[in-house]
Design an enzyme around this catalytic site. Structure first.
Site, PDB file in Angstrom:
ATOM      1  N   LYS A  12       0.921  -1.599   0.017  1.00 34.33           N
ATOM      2  CA  LYS A  12       0.095   0.128  -0.154  1.00 34.33           C
ATOM      3  C   LYS A  12       0.923   1.386  -0.188  1.00 34.33           C
ATOM      4  O   LYS A  12       1.591   2.141  -0.866  1.00 34.33           O
ATOM      5  CB  LYS A  12      -1.022   0.170   1.408  1.00 34.33           C
ATOM      6  CG  LYS A  12      -2.424  -1.492   1.822  1.00 34.33           C
ATOM      7  CD  LYS A  12      -3.384  -0.682   2.286  1.00 34.33           C
ATOM      8  CE  LYS A  12      -2.668  -1.266   3.571  1.00 34.33           C
ATOM      9  NZ  LYS A  12      -2.159  -1.833   3.985  1.00 34.33           N
ATOM     10  N   ARG A  57      -9.555   0.964   8.797  1.00 35.77           N
ATOM     11  CA  ARG A  57      -8.842  -0.251   8.766  1.00 35.77           C
ATOM     12  C   ARG A  57     -10.384  -0.948   9.687  1.00 35.77           C
ATOM     13  O   ARG A  57     -10.485  -1.889  10.035  1.00 35.77           O
ATOM     14  CB  ARG A  57      -8.199  -0.171   9.955  1.00 35.77           C
ATOM     15  CG  ARG A  57      -6.763   0.078   9.641  1.00 35.77           C
ATOM     16  CD  ARG A  57      -5.678  -0.710   9.410  1.00 35.77           C
ATOM     17  NE  ARG A  57      -4.628  -0.821   9.836  1.00 35.77           N
ATOM     18  CZ  ARG A  57      -3.779  -0.936   9.738  1.00 35.77           C
ATOM     19  NH1 ARG A  57      -3.076   0.617   8.465  1.00 35.77           N
ATOM     20  NH2 ARG A  57      -1.762  -0.274   9.853  1.00 35.77           N
ATOM     21  N   ARG A  68      11.578  -6.175   5.034  1.00 37.28           N
ATOM     22  CA  ARG A  68      11.551  -4.751   4.928  1.00 37.28           C
ATOM     23  C   ARG A  68      12.257  -3.964   5.697  1.00 37.28           C
ATOM     24  O   ARG A  68      12.345  -3.627   6.834  1.00 37.28           O
ATOM     25  CB  ARG A  68       9.881  -4.469   4.774  1.00 37.28           C
ATOM     26  CG  ARG A  68       9.171  -3.368   4.761  1.00 37.28           C
ATOM     27  CD  ARG A  68       7.702  -3.182   4.571  1.00 37.28           C
ATOM     28  NE  ARG A  68       7.217  -2.933   5.606  1.00 37.28           N
ATOM     29  CZ  ARG A  68       5.975  -2.357   5.759  1.00 37.28           C
ATOM     30  NH1 ARG A  68       5.284  -2.305   4.709  1.00 37.28           N
ATOM     31  NH2 ARG A  68       5.569  -2.318   6.948  1.00 37.28           N
ATOM     32  N   ARG A 101      10.812  -2.269  11.085  1.00 32.69           N
ATOM     33  CA  ARG A 101       9.999  -1.853  12.290  1.00 32.69           C
ATOM     34  C   ARG A 101       9.976  -2.708  12.763  1.00 32.69           C
ATOM     35  O   ARG A 101      10.026  -3.667  12.638  1.00 32.69           O
ATOM     36  CB  ARG A 101       9.326  -1.004  11.399  1.00 32.69           C
ATOM     37  CG  ARG A 101       8.599  -0.258  10.575  1.00 32.69           C
ATOM     38  CD  ARG A 101       7.240  -0.409   9.725  1.00 32.69           C
ATOM     39  NE  ARG A 101       6.424   0.074  10.127  1.00 32.69           N
ATOM     40  CZ  ARG A 101       5.605  -0.716   9.595  1.00 32.69           C
ATOM     41  NH1 ARG A 101       5.188   0.382   8.059  1.00 32.69           N
ATOM     42  NH2 ARG A 101       4.376  -0.566  10.302  1.00 32.69           N
ATOM     43  N   ARG A 142      -0.609  -8.441  13.372  1.00 38.21           N
ATOM     44  CA  ARG A 142      -1.111  -7.557  12.966  1.00 38.21           C
ATOM     45  C   ARG A 142      -2.693  -8.003  11.217  1.00 38.21           C
ATOM     46  O   ARG A 142      -2.746  -7.843  10.517  1.00 38.21           O
ATOM     47  CB  ARG A 142       0.008  -6.989  11.790  1.00 38.21           C
ATOM     48  CG  ARG A 142       0.650  -5.895  13.008  1.00 38.21           C
ATOM     49  CD  ARG A 142       1.910  -5.579  12.319  1.00 38.21           C
ATOM     50  NE  ARG A 142       2.329  -4.585  10.984  1.00 38.21           N
ATOM     51  CZ  ARG A 142       2.787  -4.106  10.542  1.00 38.21           C
ATOM     52  NH1 ARG A 142       4.070  -4.694  10.799  1.00 38.21           N
ATOM     53  NH2 ARG A 142       2.253  -3.354   8.957  1.00 38.21           N
TER      54      ARG A 142
END
Ligand code: AMP
Length: 241
Positions: free
Chosen positions: A33, A108, A147, A180, A191
């Site tokens: 996203k 969300r 990531r 992160r 998540r």
């Protein structure tokens, strides 16, 4: 990246896609996203906002809001609706609702989706589309474990699929790249569970409103980008301009 895309035939001279487009991006964490939103925001010349980025910068600044948000974020849980809705409402009312926008990471859940519609109604505008990036869980775990995010500008890279030119340094702004806290595997799985429980009903909401665009999120960044542009063009034909 953007330059390359603009050079491509499918985007050349395309002013029909549109300064006033209003989009939200949905999809599990790691669906791409953030990357797609940043690129599209340049191509379509509309501002974008990531609630995750705003919350992370609040955490980094040590503000009261940041301290509150950190408790939820480190566990991979959603920050309370009221907090996030206030952030989005303020940003939209600063002129972005009228100008056209792309939201990343919001809404969300159903309450947030409904509140967004209310905010837009008060501003006298309407959402153009909800873009859902469809990526299976296995692929998500593979992507997120590699990531890297920029501490300064929020740009994202991947050790393998989209590495920075220099180790741990952002190509765009020279900021430091880091993993992160919530990209650790156990948090990623949490998540994903949160996403399934909370965000899936949002898909039904937008499907019922005939605003949902389901996009296959597998493939290169440019391939996915092209799919989004094509679908958006199809959907907005004769509607926005
Ligand atoms: P993201 O960068 O979008 O993956 O968001 C990172 C974290 O920020 C999430 O796991 C949540 O804790 C929080 N967050 C971001 N957007 C929202 C939202 N719309 N509602 C609630 N929490 C959010």
């Amino acid at each position: 990246m953007t330059e390359e895309l603009l050079e491509e035939k499918h985007l050349k001279g395309d002013t029909s896609l549109v300064s006033r487009v209003r989009l939200v991006f949905l999809g599990p964490p790691g669906a791409g996203k953030g990357t797609q939103v940043k690129t599209l925001s340049k191509i379509l010349n509309v501002p974008s906002m990531s609630t995750g980025d705003v919350l992370r910068s609040e955490v980094a600044s040590g503000s009261e809001l940041g301290r509150l948000a950190k408790n939820y974020m480190d566990r991979g849980e959603l920050v309370p609706d009221d907090v996030v809705i206030k952030i989005v409402e303020k940003w939209l009312r600063e002129g972005n609702a009228k100008r056209g926008f792309i939201l990343d990471g919001f809404p969300r859940n159903l309450r947030q989706a409904r509140e967004l519609d209310e905010i837009l109604k008060r501003e006298g505008v309407e959402l153009t589309a909800a873009v859902y990036l469809d990526v299976p869980e296995d692929e998500i775990v593979r992507r997120l474990s590699g990531r890297l995010s920029c501490k300064r500008c929020g740009a994202v890279y991947h050790i393998q699929f989209n590495p920075p030119k220099e180790d741990l340094k952002c190509d765009a702004c020279g900021g430091e790249l880091y993993q992160r806290e919530d990209d650790r595997e156990e948090v990623v799985r949490q998540r994903f569970r949160v996403y399934v429980e909370s965000t899936r009903p949002v898909l039904d909401y937008y499907r019922d409103a005939r605003k949902l665009l389901v996009i296959n999120g597998l493939g290169t960044i440019a391939e996915v980008n092209k799919r989004i542009i094509e679908e958006l063009r199809e959907m907005t034909r004769g509607r926005v301009g």
